[in-house]
Design an enzyme around this catalytic site. Structure first.
Site: not given
Ligand code: PEP
Length: 253
Positions: A101, A103
């Site tokens: 991911h 993040e």
């Molecule tokens: C995610 O964190 O994988 C994501 C897609 O977040 P959001 O839907 O909030 O953009």
């Protein structure tokens, strides 16, 4: 083309306490009632680590599949304070895991670590939801496809069974921002990415591809005509049963 089952995957990130199982109870209830469409899709929710064991037990014989959000890049047991191995997560009865991911990439996970995580997750018989995506600058420089191909090539080995890998294309600039790729742009990227995956890994079937980034009950309308997508990875909107269910409702409307 996406001709199989669709996936609605919720990534709760750092959200949820033990009583949050009630959110999943409601989503499960909707799935059971949705007789018209519920054979066409699968729901997977990734709560934080603290809830995995409880949710795995509670939803074992229900319609919600539970996923981990990440794992450590060493397996079994070891002197790695504060970390949890794929082996330990698997022992909770969890079958899905999100890896790579953005993040986590932003807080230091590089391709080498991600590669180890994917290898260990597959060794432990997980289905890996592998996240890739370009950042704002890379998009601006028209490097999107190049970045996606590189992120895949650095991590996924040719010998892997792609049936156990789901690619989640998540443009970093779209996550949590409310900004979306145009349907035309997304379709083009999805086609190109799937073609690359089929050729590189010599697949005689289409790999699974999700889109993630600001998907909610409104934006999902724009994407439902993109047949190349096998579903969505949903962050913010997955923390409320209503918001999550509305995405599914609107997708099949
Ligand atoms: C995610 O964190 O994988 C994501 C897609 O977040 P959001 O839907 O909030 O953009």
């Amino acid at each position: 083309m996406a001709n199989g089952i669709r996936y609605f995957v919720g990534n709760w990130k750092m959200f949820g306490i033990p009583s949050s199982y009630k959110i999943l109870d409601k989503i499960n209830g909707y799935f059971i009632k949705d007789k018209k469409n519920n054979k066409k899709y699968k729901i997977i929710i990734a709560p934080p680590l603290t809830l995995l064991q409880d949710f795995s037990k509670r939803f074992k014989n229900k319609k919600i599949n539970i996923s981990a959000q990440n794992c450590y890049h060493k397996d079994n047991f070891g002197a790695y304070t504060g970390n949890v191995s794929p082996f330990m997560i698997k022992k909770l009865g969890i079958n899905y895991i999100i890896i790579g991911h953005s993040e986590n990439r932003a807080s230091g996970e590089n391709n080498k670590i991600i590669k180890e995580k994917v290898a260990l997750a597959l060794k432990n018989n997980f289905t890996v939801i592998f996240c890739i995506g370009e950042n704002k600058q890379e998009k601006k420089n028209k490097k999107t496809i190049k970045v996606l191909k590189k992120q895949v090539s650095k991590v996924i080995k040719n010998k892997y069974n792609f049936k156990n890998i789901i690619i989640a294309y998540e443009p970093v600039w779209s996550i949590g921002s409310g900004k979306l790729p145009s349907p035309h742009e997304l379709k083009k990227n999805a086609i190109e990415l799937k073609k690359f995956l089929r050729e590189k890994f010599r697949l005689n079937y289409n790999p699974k591809l999700l889109y993630g980034g600001s998907v909610d009950k409104n934006s999902v309308h724009a994407f439902k005509s993109i047949k190349e997508l096998d579903g969505f990875l949903i962050g913010g909107a997955s923390k409320s049963s209503k918001n999550f269910v509305d995405i599914i409702k609107n997708f099949y409307k």
